[in-house]
Each structure stands twice: as C-alpha cells, then as structure tokens.
Design an enzyme around this catalytic site. Structure first.
Site: not given
Length: 285
Positions: A121, A86-88
């Site tokens: 995202t 996940l792109c966080l």
C-alpha cells in the site's frame, strides 16, 4: 485541540490499553497533546521482525472517534517508509470506512497484522526477510540515537562523528536526525535500557555497528620487533655481514669434516718422510 468527547474517549482508551495491553504492543498519549499517541510494536516471534523495537505515532483528529488517525512508523523496518503516512483501512486515508467502535488497541492490532503480511500500500516497502532481520537488529540503536545523530557517547566505543539528517513529512513526522531526543522524551526508561544494551553489546552509537576488540599487543617492544626483522633491499648491512660470516664458517667446518681422513694420512706421510730424510742425513755424516 481535542473536543471534549475525543478527550474523554482517549482518556478511557489509555486506561484500557494500560490495564490490558495487546500482545507485543504498548502505547500512551503525549503529555503535551492527548491527540498524539506514541506506540511501540515489539516484533513477534517467528517473523523477520522478531525482537525489533518499532516506534511510531498515531495522530488523532479533534473529532475522534468519528474520524481515524494518521498512522506512521518512524523506526526503519524494511516494511514501511519511515515517518510516512500509511494508507490503511484504519487510517486517515479512508475516513469513510472507519468504525467509531474501533479503539487504539484495535488500530494497533490492525497495523501489526498488516506489518507481518506482504500486502502493499502507500508507504509500504518490499524487502527480503534477511534484510528485515537486519533492520530489526538495529531498531534499539536507531530509536535512541536518532539514526546515529546523538551526541551521547559510550566510552571507548564511539569511533566516528554522526552527520545529522532530517525527515519532515507533515505534522506528526519525526526528525530522523534529532539525536533520539523525541524518543527519549516519550520513552525515557526504554531509552536508558537501549543505551545499556548498546554498552553491553559494544555497539558504536555513531554507526550502530559492533566495535571489534583490539588485536592483542605483541609481547616485544616495537624496537625489539624491528631488530628481529631481517634487513631487506640491495644494501648488505649488518644482517648480511653476520649471515655471510655464519655461512662461511659453516662451509669451512663442513669441508674439514668431509676431508679429515686425507688430512690425517697426509700428516702421517709427511712425518715418515721427514724422519727418513733426517735418518739418511745422520748416516751420511
């Protein structure tokens, strides 16, 4: 392999999160690798994820806390692609924005907050609240059966054979077709609770669907039921003969009742006529 500083830091954080767990969050490092953490997010009330059991991993770099972990959620949720990084701002997609003061609990609270939002995202999904509630209802089944690929069965419930599948997306990804093996290794007590839940709610381990109770049996034997059925088709058969006889008998009885007065009068007339004829014969003699 974790550096001494990373090992010390993660050991301390495990103690902190065990003694003061954030709401709806539990986590622990793997026994074989302190850099691999497993978490469970319980879906918060008044959200489409309410009651859901969302399992995922945090894979920390050896130089943590100076770099962030890779974050994945393995349980299908309708919010994230299963086992996908996940792109966080708190994940390894953005190492420069990571604050070394952030702890495991901080990272998981940030993930929980993002999950209950609608921000998109890399690795996120769009779905309706109704669809996400359906996913939430199936999370316990999915976690403990590997998406229906477990060989374990519940007597009188399992009706189909599962087809294993896999999901390999880099280090830290979980095989979706592992039969729930990895989940059981990391969460043995929770796994047994899930199987008890499936048994109590009559959930088929192979499909994740509730097994309907069988239809009540007929009080008559199949042979008796067959005899009760009226014969059909162009052949007359025994049933037609019986029905024909009953119809003829009914028709005859109906005609007699309808014409009985005339029958009685005819009998009287015949008697009188016969008597007169006999009287005339005797006088002529």
């Amino acid at each position: 392999m974790a550096t001494r500083a990373a090992h010390k830091r993660l050991t301390k954080e495990y103690k902190n999160i065990t003694e003061n767990p954030p709401p709806f969050i539990t986590a622990h490092p793997s026994e074989s690798n302190i850099l691999e953490w497993h978490y469970i997010l319980t879906g918060p009330p008044e959200t489409p994820y309410e009651g859901g059991q969302y399992w995922g991993t945090l894979v920390f770099p050896p130089d943590y806390p100076f770099a962030p972990p890779a974050i994945r959620m393995h349980t299908p949720s309708g919010r994230f692609q299963p086992s996908t990084r996940l792109c966080l701002s708190i994940s390894d997609f953005h190492p420069k924005s990571f604050n070394p003061a952030w702890e495991v609990s901080t990272i998981l609270l940030g993930l929980q907050s993002f999950m209950t939002s609608e921000e998109m995202t890399t690795g996120s999904l769009s779905a309706t609240p109704a669809e996400r509630r359906v996913f939430a209802a199936r999370t316990k089944w999915w976690n403990s059966t590997g998406g229906g690929s477990s060989n374990r069965t519940i007597p009188a419930l399992s009706t189909t054979t599962a087809t294993p599948n896999s999901n390999s997306r880099g280090f830290g990804a979980i095989r979706a077709g592992d039969g729930g093996k990895k989940f059981k290794e990391e969460w043995p007590e929770l796994d047994e609770e899930n199987w008890k839940w499936m048994e109590d709610n009559k959930i088929d381990p192979a499909t994740g669907k509730a097994v309907l109770p069988p239809a009540p049996a007929s009080p008559c034997s199949p042979e008796t039921s067959a005899l009760r059925r009226r014969p059909a088709g162009s052949h007359a058969g025994l049933g037609a003969v019986v029905e024909g006889g009953q119809a003829a008998r009914g028709a005859g009885q109906g005609w007699f009742r309808k014409n009985r007065l005339y029958i009685v009068m005819a009998c009287i007339f015949s008697y009188v006529l016969t008597a007169r004829l006999l009287g005339d014969t005797e006088q002529g003699n």
